[in-house]
Design a protein around this motif. Structure first.
Motif, PDB file in Angstrom:
ATOM      1  N   ALA A   1      52.865 -27.893 -32.716  1.00  0.00           N
ATOM      2  CA  ALA A   1      52.515 -27.990 -34.132  1.00  0.00           C
ATOM      3  C   ALA A   1      53.268 -26.952 -34.956  1.00  0.00           C
ATOM      4  N   TYR A   2      53.704 -27.382 -36.126  1.00  0.00           N
ATOM      5  CA  TYR A   2      54.356 -26.491 -37.091  1.00  0.00           C
ATOM      6  C   TYR A   2      53.647 -26.642 -38.437  1.00  0.00           C
ATOM      7  N   PRO A   3      53.138 -25.550 -39.009  1.00  0.00           N
ATOM      8  CA  PRO A   3      52.560 -25.637 -40.358  1.00  0.00           C
ATOM      9  C   PRO A   3      53.651 -25.934 -41.380  1.00  0.00           C
ATOM     10  N   ILE A   4      53.325 -26.777 -42.334  1.00  0.00           N
ATOM     11  CA  ILE A   4      54.312 -27.219 -43.320  1.00  0.00           C
ATOM     12  C   ILE A   4      54.345 -26.264 -44.509  1.00  0.00           C
ATOM     13  N   ASN A   5      55.543 -25.792 -44.837  1.00  0.00           N
ATOM     14  CA  ASN A   5      55.778 -24.995 -46.030  1.00  0.00           C
ATOM     15  C   ASN A   5      56.585 -25.827 -47.018  1.00  0.00           C
ATOM     16  N   GLN A   6      56.221 -25.767 -48.274  1.00  0.00           N
ATOM     17  CA  GLN A   6      56.918 -26.511 -49.335  1.00  0.00           C
ATOM     18  C   GLN A   6      56.957 -28.001 -48.987  1.00  0.00           C
TER      19      GLN A   6
ATOM     20  N   SER B   1      52.960 -36.936 -35.765  1.00  0.00           N
ATOM     21  CA  SER B   1      52.262 -37.279 -36.995  1.00  0.00           C
ATOM     22  C   SER B   1      52.259 -36.077 -37.933  1.00  0.00           C
ATOM     23  N   ILE B   2      51.890 -36.329 -39.169  1.00  0.00           N
ATOM     24  CA  ILE B   2      51.769 -35.285 -40.188  1.00  0.00           C
ATOM     25  C   ILE B   2      50.364 -35.347 -40.772  1.00  0.00           C
ATOM     26  N   GLY B   3      49.712 -34.192 -40.866  1.00  0.00           N
ATOM     27  CA  GLY B   3      48.369 -34.167 -41.441  1.00  0.00           C
ATOM     28  C   GLY B   3      47.687 -32.841 -41.195  1.00  0.00           C
TER      29      GLY B   3
ATOM     30  N   LEU C   1      42.048 -25.831 -41.483  1.00  0.00           N
ATOM     31  CA  LEU C   1      43.006 -26.917 -41.315  1.00  0.00           C
ATOM     32  C   LEU C   1      44.185 -26.727 -42.264  1.00  0.00           C
ATOM     33  N   ILE C   2      45.384 -26.907 -41.716  1.00  0.00           N
ATOM     34  CA  ILE C   2      46.617 -26.728 -42.481  1.00  0.00           C
ATOM     35  C   ILE C   2      47.459 -27.988 -42.350  1.00  0.00           C
ATOM     36  N   ASN C   3      48.084 -28.405 -43.427  1.00  0.00           N
ATOM     37  CA  ASN C   3      48.997 -29.544 -43.355  1.00  0.00           C
ATOM     38  C   ASN C   3      50.125 -29.212 -42.381  1.00  0.00           C
ATOM     39  N   SER C   4      50.292 -30.031 -41.339  1.00  0.00           N
ATOM     40  CA  SER C   4      51.187 -29.691 -40.230  1.00  0.00           C
ATOM     41  C   SER C   4      51.921 -30.909 -39.709  1.00  0.00           C
TER      42      SER C   4
ATOM     43  N   PHE D   1      42.712 -28.857 -33.075  1.00  0.00           N
ATOM     44  CA  PHE D   1      41.715 -29.589 -33.858  1.00  0.00           C
ATOM     45  C   PHE D   1      42.367 -30.211 -35.090  1.00  0.00           C
ATOM     46  N   GLY D   2      41.942 -31.450 -35.408  1.00  0.00           N
ATOM     47  CA  GLY D   2      42.380 -32.051 -36.654  1.00  0.00           C
ATOM     48  C   GLY D   2      42.832 -33.486 -36.515  1.00  0.00           C
ATOM     49  N   PRO D   3      42.805 -34.245 -37.603  1.00  0.00           N
ATOM     50  CA  PRO D   3      43.194 -35.656 -37.569  1.00  0.00           C
ATOM     51  C   PRO D   3      44.661 -35.886 -37.207  1.00  0.00           C
ATOM     52  N   ALA D   4      45.537 -34.939 -37.505  1.00  0.00           N
ATOM     53  CA  ALA D   4      46.953 -35.113 -37.152  1.00  0.00           C
ATOM     54  C   ALA D   4      47.123 -35.189 -35.637  1.00  0.00           C
ATOM     55  N   LEU D   5      46.300 -34.433 -34.907  1.00  0.00           N
ATOM     56  CA  LEU D   5      46.342 -34.491 -33.446  1.00  0.00           C
ATOM     57  C   LEU D   5      45.895 -35.861 -32.949  1.00  0.00           C
ATOM     58  N   LEU D   6      44.827 -36.402 -33.550  1.00  0.00           N
ATOM     59  CA  LEU D   6      44.348 -37.727 -33.155  1.00  0.00           C
ATOM     60  C   LEU D   6      45.415 -38.786 -33.404  1.00  0.00           C
ATOM     61  N   ASP D   7      46.092 -38.682 -34.546  1.00  0.00           N
ATOM     62  CA  ASP D   7      47.140 -39.651 -34.874  1.00  0.00           C
ATOM     63  C   ASP D   7      48.326 -39.529 -33.920  1.00  0.00           C
ATOM     64  N   ALA D   8      48.734 -38.281 -33.620  1.00  0.00           N
ATOM     65  CA  ALA D   8      49.865 -38.067 -32.707  1.00  0.00           C
ATOM     66  C   ALA D   8      49.518 -38.566 -31.307  1.00  0.00           C
ATOM     67  N   HIS D   9      48.285 -38.298 -30.860  1.00  0.00           N
ATOM     68  CA  HIS D   9      47.848 -38.762 -29.533  1.00  0.00           C
ATOM     69  C   HIS D   9      47.794 -40.281 -29.479  1.00  0.00           C
ATOM     70  N   PHE D  10      47.376 -40.916 -30.559  1.00  0.00           N
ATOM     71  CA  PHE D  10      47.347 -42.386 -30.603  1.00  0.00           C
ATOM     72  C   PHE D  10      48.751 -42.956 -30.451  1.00  0.00           C
TER      73      PHE D  10
END
Length: 273
Positions: free
Chosen positions: A77-82, A114-116, A13-16, A126-135
């Motif tokens: 999805a885009y992985p977050i840098n910095q 969403s971000i997460g 999982l990556i912050n995205s 996979f991941g909670p950010a997807l659940l939040d974005a879908h919500f």
């Protein structure tokens, strides 16, 4: 320093920044087309439009963004840098262009951002950010708008505080319910680089807005007897008119007529019984 990316060989999982997108009314389009023996025609049209327009989501091989498409749904999805400002700007601009291009084809979308924590490869999202974005997409957006959740709004607020301006030419608006959403019509301002002069640029923008108006009027007339669906296009028409008032106040012909946006009762006539 190497950029963070989704590793195919070592999933984690990556912050995205994650965006979930759905085409409005697509399920009904499938049912209608198959009942009329036009399923293959719709399939090929949708496949062509998505293949043509998804390139603006991940524009080149150097982008770290990833997309997953299943029928009428898309996950970006885009992985977050910095601090994530570059990725957020890229997501907002690219998703706005995708939404705009589909609208010009008569396909209006809703979505959530969403971000997460998140992971994506060819087989899984996979991941909670997807659940939040879908919500946000399924429960909050309601209309053909792509809304930002509180975490994404918080990131944008930091951007505004740091630079004392909105990103990407005011591409975000705040709706009457307080939700922040992408102003996809701002995409017309990207066309300056393909025009030879200011006059040609103005003509291109007006023609694009005229096409957007035409598609919306088609949807308003098509769904005028289904108040639940019709109301979604009324919202989009009001957004269209707001945008035209803001940037093209002298071009009155660009706006959608109010009589298409109002529902009036009528008296009973002989033909009703």
């Amino acid at each position: 320093m190497d950029k963070i990316r989704y590793d195919e060989n070592s999933p984690k999982l990556i912050n995205s920044i994650v965006c979930a997108i759905d085409i409005l009314g697509f399920s009904q389009m499938i049912l209608d087309s198959c009942q009329n023996d036009l399923g293959n025609k719709l399939l090929n049209e949708i496949n062509h439009l998505i293949e043509k327009n998804k390139k603006c989501i991940v524009p080149n091989k150097f982008s770290q963004g990833k997309i997953k498409i299943f029928t009428d749904n898309m996950v970006v999805a885009y992985p977050i840098n910095q601090d994530g400002e570059a990725e957020l700007n890229e997501v907002l601009g690219n998703v706005a262009e995708y939404q705009f291009n589909l609208a010009l084809e008569g396909l209006f979308v809703r979505g959530g951002i969403s971000i997460g924590k998140f992971y994506i490869n060819d087989d899984i999202v996979f991941g909670p950010a997807l659940l939040d974005a879908h919500f946000q997409e399924s429960q909050i957006a309601c209309y053909p708008r792509i809304v930002l959740d509180d975490k994404t709004v918080g990131q944008l607020q930091k951007y505004i505080q740091n630079y004392n301006r909105m990103p990407d030419d005011h591409i975000i608006l705040i709706d009457t319910d307080g939700k922040w959403f992408i102003s996809y019509l701002n995409t017309i301002f990207k066309y300056y680089k393909v025009c030879n002069n200011e006059y040609e640029f103005d003509i291109v923008q007006i023609k694009l807005l005229e096409k957007h108006k035409e598609k919306l009027e088609e949807m308003l007339l098509k769904h005028q007897e289904n108040i639940f669906v019709w109301d979604k296009y009324v919202w989009t028409a009001n957004y269209h008119n707001f945008f035209c008032d803001l940037y093209f106040p002298k071009e009155k012909g660009l706006k959608i007529s109010k009589h298409l946006l109002l529902s009036w009762p009528r008296q009973i006539s002989n033909g009703d019984y």
